[in-house]
Design a protein around this motif. Structure first.
Motif, PDB file in Angstrom:
ATOM      1  N   LEU A 194       0.777  -1.134  -0.106  1.00 19.49           N
ATOM      2  CA  LEU A 194       0.019  -0.157   0.052  1.00 19.49           C
ATOM      3  C   LEU A 194       0.955   1.212  -0.007  1.00 19.49           C
ATOM      4  CD1 LEU A 194      -2.838  -0.817   2.602  1.00 19.49           C
ATOM      5  CD2 LEU A 194      -3.173  -0.312   0.195  1.00 19.49           C
ATOM      6  N   ALA A 195       2.015   1.181   0.677  1.00 17.89           N
ATOM      7  CA  ALA A 195       2.935   2.552   0.821  1.00 17.89           C
ATOM      8  C   ALA A 195       3.538   2.665  -0.451  1.00 17.89           C
ATOM      9  CB  ALA A 195       4.181   2.190   1.983  1.00 17.89           C
ATOM     10  N   ALA A 196       3.737   1.503  -1.279  1.00 19.57           N
ATOM     11  CA  ALA A 196       4.394   1.647  -2.889  1.00 19.57           C
ATOM     12  C   ALA A 196       3.385   2.465  -3.384  1.00 19.57           C
ATOM     13  CB  ALA A 196       5.005   0.221  -3.201  1.00 19.57           C
ATOM     14  N   ALA A 249      -2.781   4.986   5.003  1.00 19.88           N
ATOM     15  CA  ALA A 249      -3.171   6.296   4.374  1.00 19.88           C
ATOM     16  C   ALA A 249      -3.041   7.239   5.343  1.00 19.88           C
ATOM     17  CB  ALA A 249      -4.664   6.064   4.240  1.00 19.88           C
ATOM     18  N   GLY A 250      -2.687   7.212   6.598  1.00 21.52           N
ATOM     19  CA  GLY A 250      -2.369   8.248   7.865  1.00 21.52           C
ATOM     20  C   GLY A 250      -3.453   8.846   8.203  1.00 21.52           C
ATOM     21  N   MET A 385       5.385   7.999  14.779  1.00 27.05           N
ATOM     22  CA  MET A 385       5.770   7.112  13.383  1.00 27.05           C
ATOM     23  C   MET A 385       4.339   6.779  12.583  1.00 27.05           C
ATOM     24  SD  MET A 385       7.769   3.388  13.425  1.00 27.05           S
ATOM     25  CE  MET A 385       8.574   3.009  11.744  1.00 27.05           C
ATOM     26  N   VAL A 386       3.308   6.876  13.260  1.00 28.04           N
ATOM     27  CA  VAL A 386       2.004   6.620  12.332  1.00 28.04           C
ATOM     28  C   VAL A 386       1.778   7.914  11.656  1.00 28.04           C
ATOM     29  CG1 VAL A 386       1.189   4.782  13.964  1.00 28.04           C
ATOM     30  CG2 VAL A 386       0.873   7.230  14.491  1.00 28.04           C
ATOM     31  N   GLN A 387       2.535   9.100  11.907  1.00 23.52           N
ATOM     32  CA  GLN A 387       2.319  10.334  11.346  1.00 23.52           C
ATOM     33  C   GLN A 387       3.506  10.567  10.518  1.00 23.52           C
ATOM     34  OE1 GLN A 387       1.727  10.752  14.795  1.00 23.52           O
ATOM     35  NE2 GLN A 387      -0.155  10.261  14.862  1.00 23.52           N
ATOM     36  N   GLY A 388       4.334   9.626  10.240  1.00 30.30           N
ATOM     37  CA  GLY A 388       5.799  10.045   9.626  1.00 30.30           C
ATOM     38  C   GLY A 388       5.222   9.704   7.908  1.00 30.30           C
ATOM     39  N   PRO A 389       6.701   9.503   7.300  1.00 27.37           N
ATOM     40  CA  PRO A 389       6.396   9.236   5.756  1.00 27.37           C
ATOM     41  C   PRO A 389       5.690   8.285   5.779  1.00 27.37           C
ATOM     42  CG  PRO A 389       8.595  10.193   6.471  1.00 27.37           C
ATOM     43  CD  PRO A 389       8.085   9.968   7.839  1.00 27.37           C
ATOM     44  N   VAL A 390       5.400   7.783   4.338  1.00 27.22           N
ATOM     45  CA  VAL A 390       4.338   6.801   3.900  1.00 27.22           C
ATOM     46  C   VAL A 390       4.984   5.334   4.468  1.00 27.22           C
ATOM     47  CG1 VAL A 390       4.704   6.330   1.564  1.00 27.22           C
ATOM     48  CG2 VAL A 390       2.635   5.635   2.578  1.00 27.22           C
ATOM     49  N   ASP A 392       7.375   4.649   6.651  1.00 22.15           N
ATOM     50  CA  ASP A 392       7.309   4.407   8.166  1.00 22.15           C
ATOM     51  C   ASP A 392       6.189   4.118   8.709  1.00 22.15           C
ATOM     52  OD1 ASP A 392      10.138   4.743   7.934  1.00 22.15           O
ATOM     53  OD2 ASP A 392      10.090   6.824   8.817  1.00 22.15           O
ATOM     54  N   ARG A 393       4.929   4.551   8.289  1.00 30.84           N
ATOM     55  CA  ARG A 393       3.608   4.414   8.576  1.00 30.84           C
ATOM     56  C   ARG A 393       3.642   2.723   8.332  1.00 30.84           C
ATOM     57  NH1 ARG A 393       1.983   9.373   5.954  1.00 30.84           N
ATOM     58  NH2 ARG A 393       0.669   8.136   4.504  1.00 30.84           N
TER      59      ARG A 393
END
Length: 441
Positions: A194-196, A249-250, A385-390, A392-393
């Motif tokens: 999903l991050a990719a 998704a964040g 971390m859950v608000q960091g770059p995708v 890292d999330r």
């Protein structure tokens, strides 16, 4: 960045040489296809990653792992001395079972130089995603094209036990021996995929060169993985698939994404839950496939269940075993010996990692190890971390998904899942909040 890495490894920054990096990335890539070759490559990476560093005890987390290792060794020794109390239990199991844990305590430390920053974790995540392609191809070929093995390569060094029609039959298992293990692998790589996908979408939105075809490739891969997760017929995997979406998704998307997910799940809940009026349940069951709601409420397999095969029965027996020997446990894999003696039905483990650790190695070791994983997750969440770059999330979400899977199953006893799990934990340990602005994607 140098100062940031020094916080983790005393006064010496974490460094990874070129040989170690290449072996680590290649090992991660081939991991689902061959535990043997991945293990050899990752061993080289582990040796390289352990060189020219501050002593391992400078990190207090390693001290906790050393204490756990000591308790496990004491438990194995106690199991060997008490062999007369359980004649059916071979004492060698107590020592062999240590290999499921002790080498990976070293790996947790030795892999950290490769995962010490966001680019390193991103590269490792993409290697895990790319390595999942053979799992998807063989799994779909197994169910739709009738592929079956065993397939051997390099004189039997690599053997794919591809069961005809899946294992259990009708459930996608692919390169793994059992559908639930395949589901665990697909679940832990799903947040990374999903991050990719989100990263490719952002590049496409910014009209970066070559972004269009990358987006379509990753989108197709995501669609195939969703289908494969469904075909594993694993309720845990279905839940993990949904859980990962808002996490990756964040928080910025939660205002619209969470209501949308709840609205999508409403017909599934109406079709599945007992006590729903027929006026609501019948239309919901007409909309939702029976293979989904029948699996979720266990209707598809309810008549086949035996009392001794239920999770609640296994956990009840497990709790009694822990109460009998709380401090050092019974020895590794003792549950598989004791459970059939007490219930008449064999099960290899109690389908809960905390119960299994406590039975095998004692309650203190179980509390320390489970507590350490929970602490790493809570620490990452509290530090942003859950608000960091995708990526890292997604890394944090992958650890959470794998931890939750172990609440009702223990896929970590497959060596490939075990290795991937400790790689994820090593990356989680390396994460520190960036002093700069946080990136959304």
């Amino acid at each position: 960045m140098k100062a940031l890495l020094q916080r983790l490894d005393g006064q010496r920054p974490l460094q990874a040489d070129r040989l170690g990096w290449r072996c680590f990335q290649l090992g991660v890539f081939v991991l689902p296809s061959s535990a043997l070759f991945a293990g050899l490559l990752l061993l080289v990476a582990l040796i390289q990653g352990s060189r020219r560093r501050s002593p391992w005890w400078h990190d207090r987390v390693n001290g906790v792992l050393a204490l756990i290792a000591g308790l496990m060794v004491l438990g194995a020794a106690a199991a060997s001395l008490r062999v007369s109390a359980l004649p059916a239990y071979p004492p060698s199991l107590a020592w062999l079972g240590l290999f499921n844990w002790l080498p990976f305590f070293w790996a947790f430390w030795g892999f950290q130089p490769y995962l010490a920053d966001s680019p390193g974790r991103r590269r490792a995540a993409l290697a895990l995603v790319a390595g999942t392609v053979p799992v998807l191809v063989t799994g779909l070929g197994q169910l739709w094209l009738g592929w079956h093995g065993p397939w051997q390569m390099l004189g039997g060094a690599v053997i794919w036990h591809l069961k005809q029609g899946g294992n259990p039959r009708g459930r996608l298992s692919g390169l793994f021996d059992y559908a639930n293990i395949t589901a665990a692998w697909l679940s832990l790589t799903w947040p990374l995929l999903l991050a990719a996908l989100l990263a490719c979408w952002r590049r496409w939105r910014d009209r970066a060169a070559g972004s269009s075809w990358r987006l379509w490739v990753v989108l197709a891969l995501a669609a195939v993985q969703v289908g494969a997760l469904y075909l594993t017929d694993s309720r845990n995997a279905w839940g993990a698939m949904l859980l990962a979406v808002p996490l990756v998704a964040g928080p910025a998307s939660w205002l619209w994404l969470l209501p949308l997910l709840l609205l999508t799940l409403l017909p599934v809940a109406l079709a599945t839950l007992p006590g729903i009026p027929a006026l609501l349940q019948d239309p919901a069951r007409a909309l939702v496939p029976q293979s989904i709601w029948g699996r979720l409420n266990d209707l598809n397999h309810h008549s086949q269940r035996k009392w001794a095969s239920l999770r609640i029965t296994q956990w009840s027996v497990a709790a009694g075993l822990i109460a009998e020997r709380p401090w050092l446990g019974w020895g590794a894999a003792a549950f598989s010996v004791i459970y059939p003696l007490r219930t008449g039905r064999w099960h290899g483990h109690p389908h809960n990692i905390a119960f299994d650790l406590a039975i095998s190695h004692g309650l203190p070791a179980a509390v320390l190890l489970v507590g350490l994983v929970l602490w790493l997750l809570i620490r990452g969440a509290r530090q942003g971390m859950v608000q960091g770059p995708v990526f890292d999330r997604a890394w944090w979400a992958a650890v959470l998904v794998l931890a939750m899977l172990h609440a009702s199953d223990i896929p970590i006893y497959d060596s490939r899942i075990n290795i991937a799990g400790w790689i994820l934990l090593a990356g989680l340990r390396c994460w520190f909040p960036s002093p700069g602005p946080r990136a959304g994607v």
